[in-house]
Scaffold this active site. Structure first.
Site, PDB file in Angstrom:
ATOM      1  N   TYR A  94      55.566 -34.555   4.579  1.00  0.00           N
ATOM      2  CA  TYR A  94      56.702 -35.169   5.257  1.00  0.00           C
ATOM      3  C   TYR A  94      57.010 -36.508   4.605  1.00  0.00           C
ATOM      4  O   TYR A  94      56.145 -37.350   4.437  1.00  0.00           O
ATOM      5  CB  TYR A  94      56.427 -35.392   6.754  1.00  0.00           C
ATOM      6  CG  TYR A  94      57.682 -35.825   7.466  1.00  0.00           C
ATOM      7  CD1 TYR A  94      58.507 -34.889   8.067  1.00  0.00           C
ATOM      8  CD2 TYR A  94      58.080 -37.158   7.466  1.00  0.00           C
ATOM      9  CE1 TYR A  94      59.691 -35.278   8.665  1.00  0.00           C
ATOM     10  CE2 TYR A  94      59.266 -37.550   8.062  1.00  0.00           C
ATOM     11  CZ  TYR A  94      60.059 -36.603   8.662  1.00  0.00           C
ATOM     12  OH  TYR A  94      61.241 -36.993   9.239  1.00  0.00           O
TER      13      TYR A  94
ATOM     14  N   HIS B 238      63.383 -40.043  17.856  1.00  0.00           N
ATOM     15  CA  HIS B 238      62.413 -39.526  16.892  1.00  0.00           C
ATOM     16  C   HIS B 238      60.994 -39.500  17.410  1.00  0.00           C
ATOM     17  O   HIS B 238      60.074 -39.151  16.675  1.00  0.00           O
ATOM     18  CB  HIS B 238      62.488 -40.322  15.588  1.00  0.00           C
ATOM     19  CG  HIS B 238      63.733 -40.029  14.823  1.00  0.00           C
ATOM     20  ND1 HIS B 238      64.866 -40.784  14.948  1.00  0.00           N
ATOM     21  CD2 HIS B 238      64.041 -39.025  13.974  1.00  0.00           C
ATOM     22  CE1 HIS B 238      65.819 -40.273  14.185  1.00  0.00           C
ATOM     23  NE2 HIS B 238      65.344 -39.212  13.592  1.00  0.00           N
TER      24      HIS B 238
ATOM     25  N   ARG C 266      69.382 -37.024   2.269  1.00  0.00           N
ATOM     26  CA  ARG C 266      68.046 -36.449   2.133  1.00  0.00           C
ATOM     27  C   ARG C 266      68.141 -34.999   2.524  1.00  0.00           C
ATOM     28  O   ARG C 266      69.121 -34.575   3.157  1.00  0.00           O
ATOM     29  CB  ARG C 266      67.029 -37.177   3.008  1.00  0.00           C
ATOM     30  CG  ARG C 266      67.250 -36.963   4.495  1.00  0.00           C
ATOM     31  CD  ARG C 266      66.202 -37.701   5.325  1.00  0.00           C
ATOM     32  NE  ARG C 266      64.920 -37.030   5.285  1.00  0.00           N
ATOM     33  CZ  ARG C 266      64.399 -36.365   6.328  1.00  0.00           C
ATOM     34  NH1 ARG C 266      65.047 -36.284   7.472  1.00  0.00           N
ATOM     35  NH2 ARG C 266      63.231 -35.788   6.235  1.00  0.00           N
TER      36      ARG C 266
ATOM     37  N   ASN D  13      66.261 -31.856   4.610  1.00  0.00           N
ATOM     38  CA  ASN D  13      65.245 -31.501   5.585  1.00  0.00           C
ATOM     39  C   ASN D  13      65.256 -29.978   5.638  1.00  0.00           C
ATOM     40  O   ASN D  13      66.201 -29.341   5.186  1.00  0.00           O
ATOM     41  CB  ASN D  13      65.609 -32.111   6.940  1.00  0.00           C
ATOM     42  CG  ASN D  13      64.458 -32.034   7.920  1.00  0.00           C
ATOM     43  OD1 ASN D  13      63.310 -31.867   7.527  1.00  0.00           O
ATOM     44  ND2 ASN D  13      64.766 -32.151   9.199  1.00  0.00           N
TER      45      ASN D  13
ATOM     46  N   GLU E 133      68.755 -28.531   5.694  1.00  0.00           N
ATOM     47  CA  GLU E 133      69.758 -29.482   6.167  1.00  0.00           C
ATOM     48  C   GLU E 133      70.000 -30.525   5.087  1.00  0.00           C
ATOM     49  O   GLU E 133      69.061 -31.191   4.654  1.00  0.00           O
ATOM     50  CB  GLU E 133      69.267 -30.211   7.416  1.00  0.00           C
ATOM     51  CG  GLU E 133      69.214 -29.343   8.639  1.00  0.00           C
ATOM     52  CD  GLU E 133      68.636 -30.080   9.845  1.00  0.00           C
ATOM     53  OE1 GLU E 133      68.580 -29.462  10.918  1.00  0.00           O
ATOM     54  OE2 GLU E 133      68.235 -31.266   9.709  1.00  0.00           O
TER      55      GLU E 133
END
Lengths: 346, 272
Positions: free
Chosen positions: A37, A193, A223, A225, A265
């Site tokens: 991650y 989050h 980014r 995901n 994503e």
């Protein structure tokens, strides 16, 4: 170049498919054999021609079908669009960003003409043409953010910046990977989050917030995901869990290649000019394991990534039920050859 | 960081010490809109050294044909304001950043009290345009030394009507902070921009009266102080750099030709 739009569905009979070029341009997210991650944020600058990064907002062969699916979801549950009253400037910023991007980057399909504050917008694929007054909501058939949110692929959340944090104060969310706008609207970054495993302890979320608070106008970032999902379904919302949650039980060793999809994503963040808000765009790309297997490099990589996945992440991403079957299915494409770092198909 | 190429379209002497500069884009296209309270960072090449000075955008945020800044001349400056006043002429080209907002209005505020001292009026010019456009409840309190230093006072009086309050030091006017901040409805936000001593006084008064931190917003105008010269070692580049008294460490690193990915975020630090 003019795009050809697929006739396809993201529910019931699931006729969604990727063309050969759709497979090749898929934003495969794993550069290495092991997944860790990370925030992996990079500037959202112009990418290679034909790639999903070519333009700020990517329009592809799924555009029309995806906008139709969004319409169905919004009809069934109008609460998927929400905007708090102080976000009206941000709504208009969103209209400007989306209309200007689409008209500039896909002139065969979209056009925008301005005469002072009188704007004429034409969306040929969806058969929409409207003239309205920029800044005056009464001149559009619905709130400006919803109006354009329905005409771009992906989900959008408008984040207001105050008290050194970000609040999710508006959103149009119809293709979320198991999170709820109704639940999140008005929440701050940390509240939102809280549930991400391993991220809080790594301090990742605090660093990401700090970065986002400094996001500059004219310098968007992005980014990738990912998760794995059963069936090419966009609306995997908690509200509709009864309609899709059970699909996981249908996966068996024979159909795993057809049913299980990699869901990527493309998350991008743009600072908005008038409101100083941020638009968080979450664009979803789907590809079946079978289509991934047509690209040997990706099949090997995905096998290794999944085989070495941390159990907490398997659980968090909702893969527990089919994960071993998926790893077994992918194993037959992995000859153990060493792969260079990178996400390219060849 | 993305930058915009601009040229000076007009210069106007507003007060004995303040000049107003109008920027247009070099390619003739429109600027992005911006939010009230935003600034841009202007890159000035002064004798081969790049100075990056932040200036508040003063025009209406919805007027995208030009950007406007005002600069007060500071004899004690590191050179930026003197350069702007004495050398910058119409037609000259600069690079500026996209607008950045570190002094934004609280959109959920029920009422907004704006307190400006001297050149500290500049970020409020665009905020007032936003507040008027959205029909928000606000008051502007503008303090300055003497009538000739009240840049924009007449213009603001016209725009703000009875929301405008001005305090001219030479005429004995005093802004009673205790009375102003001690009697405001719940949900009021307060914004202050001006000289350091004024900002400190306003913040102290507000805190003593129990204002929540989240409702207090400030921006301070101060020149980075001139310090002692020192040396630094760059680990990766294996070089030693001499930082002169009037330069920041970052400026010295850049002057030495070492690439730096530092992005400007000078909260409350305004070079003059």
């Amino acid at each position: 170049m003019a795009l050809a739009f697929n006739e396809e569905t993201f529910r019931e009979d699931y006729t969604y498919r990727n063309s050969l070029s759709g497979i090749k341009r898929f934003p495969f997210p794993f550069p290495e054999d092991q997944y860790m991650y990370s925030v992996n944020i990079e500037p959202h600058t112009k990418g290679k021609q034909g790639s999903v990064f070519e333009f700020p907002l990517d329009v592809d062969e799924h555009y029309v079908a995806e906008c139709n699916d969004k319409k169905i979801t919004l009809e069934q549950d109008p609460g998927r669009y929400q905007a708090l009253p102080h976000m009206m400037d941000a709504q208009w910023d969103f209209v400007e960003l989306t209309m200007e991007s689409l008209a500039r980057d896909y002139p065969k399909h979209f056009s925008l003409h301005k005469k002072g504050s009188s704007w004429t917008w034409e969306n040929k694929p969806l058969g929409i043409k409207d003239t309205f007054t920029f800044g005056d909501s009464s001149t559009l058939p619905m709130e400006p953010f919803e109006y354009m949110g329905r005409q771009v692929q992906g989900d959008f959340v408008l984040l207001d910046q105050r008290d050194e944090t970000l609040y999710a104060d508006a959103g149009i969310v119809t293709s979320q990977a198991d999170w709820s706008l109704a639940f999140n609207v008005g929440m701050s970054w940390r509240e939102w989050h809280g549930p991400v495993p391993r991220a809080t302890e790594l301090g990742v979320m605090d660093r990401a917030l700090k970065f986002m608070l400094n996001l500059q106008l004219g310098s968007p970032v992005r980014r990738l995901n990912w998760t794995m999902t059963v069936n090419p379904r966009l609306d995997t919302s908690p509200e509709n869990y009864p309609y899709w949650g059970g699909d996981r039980n249908a996966v068996n060793p024979d159909n795993v290649g057809d049913l299980v999809n990699l869901r990527v994503e493309l998350q991008s963040l743009f600072r908005l000019p008038r409101s100083n808000a941020i638009v968080f765009s979450i664009r979803c790309y789907l590809i079946s394991l079978k289509d991934i297997a047509t690209i040997p490099r990706w099949a090997k990589r995905l096998h290794r990534v999944q085989k070495s996945m941390h159990p907490d992440l398997i659980e968090y991403k909702g893969m527990t039920k089919f994960h071993p079957m998926m790893v077994d299915w992918l194993a037959k494409f992995d000859d153990g050859a060493i792969l260079e770092v990178g996400t390219q198909p060849e | 960081m993305s930058t915009i190429n601009v040229k000076i379209a007009a210069i106007k002497q507003v007060t004995p010490l303040i000049k107003h500069f109008t920027f247009v884009k070099e390619d003739g296209s429109e600027f992005p809109a911006f939010s009230g309270g935003s600034h841009v960072v202007v890159s000035l090449n002064i004798g081969g050294r790049v100075h990056r000075n932040p200036y508040s955008l003063m025009g209406s945020p919805t007027d995208t044909s030009a950007y406007h800044i005002s600069v007060r001349k500071q004899e004690q400056s590191r050179g930026g304001s003197v350069f702007m006043h004495d050398y910058v002429a119409v037609g000259m080209s600069f690079k500026i950043t996209y607008p950045v907002n570190l002094f934004s209005l609280a959109k959920k505020g029920h009422k907004h009290i704006l307190i400006a001292g001297g050149i500290g009026i500049t970020p409020f010019m665009s905020q007032i345009a936003d507040l008027k456009r959205t029909g928000a409840d606000f008051e502007l309190h503008y303090a300055f030394r003497s009538p000739e230093h009240g840049a924009f006072a007449a213009q603001l009086a016209k725009v703000c009507g009875d929301k405008f309050h001005c305090y001219i030091d030479s005429e004995g006017d005093r802004l009673d902070l205790q009375a102003l901040l001690g009697n405001q409805p719940l949900g009021t936000h307060m914004y202050v921009c001006g000289p350091g001593s004024m900002v400190v006084a306003v913040l102290e008064t507000a805190r003593n009266l129990g204002w929540p931190e989240s409702h207090i917003h400030s921006e301070q105008f101060l020149a980075p102080p001139i310090g002692e010269p020192f040396k630094i070692q760059l680990e990766k580049s294996k070089i030693e750099i001499q930082v002169p008294a009037e330069m920041s460490m970052l400026e010295a690193i850049e002057a030495a030709g070492v690439g730096s990915r530092f992005s400007m975020s000078r909260r409350c630090m305004w070079a003059l």
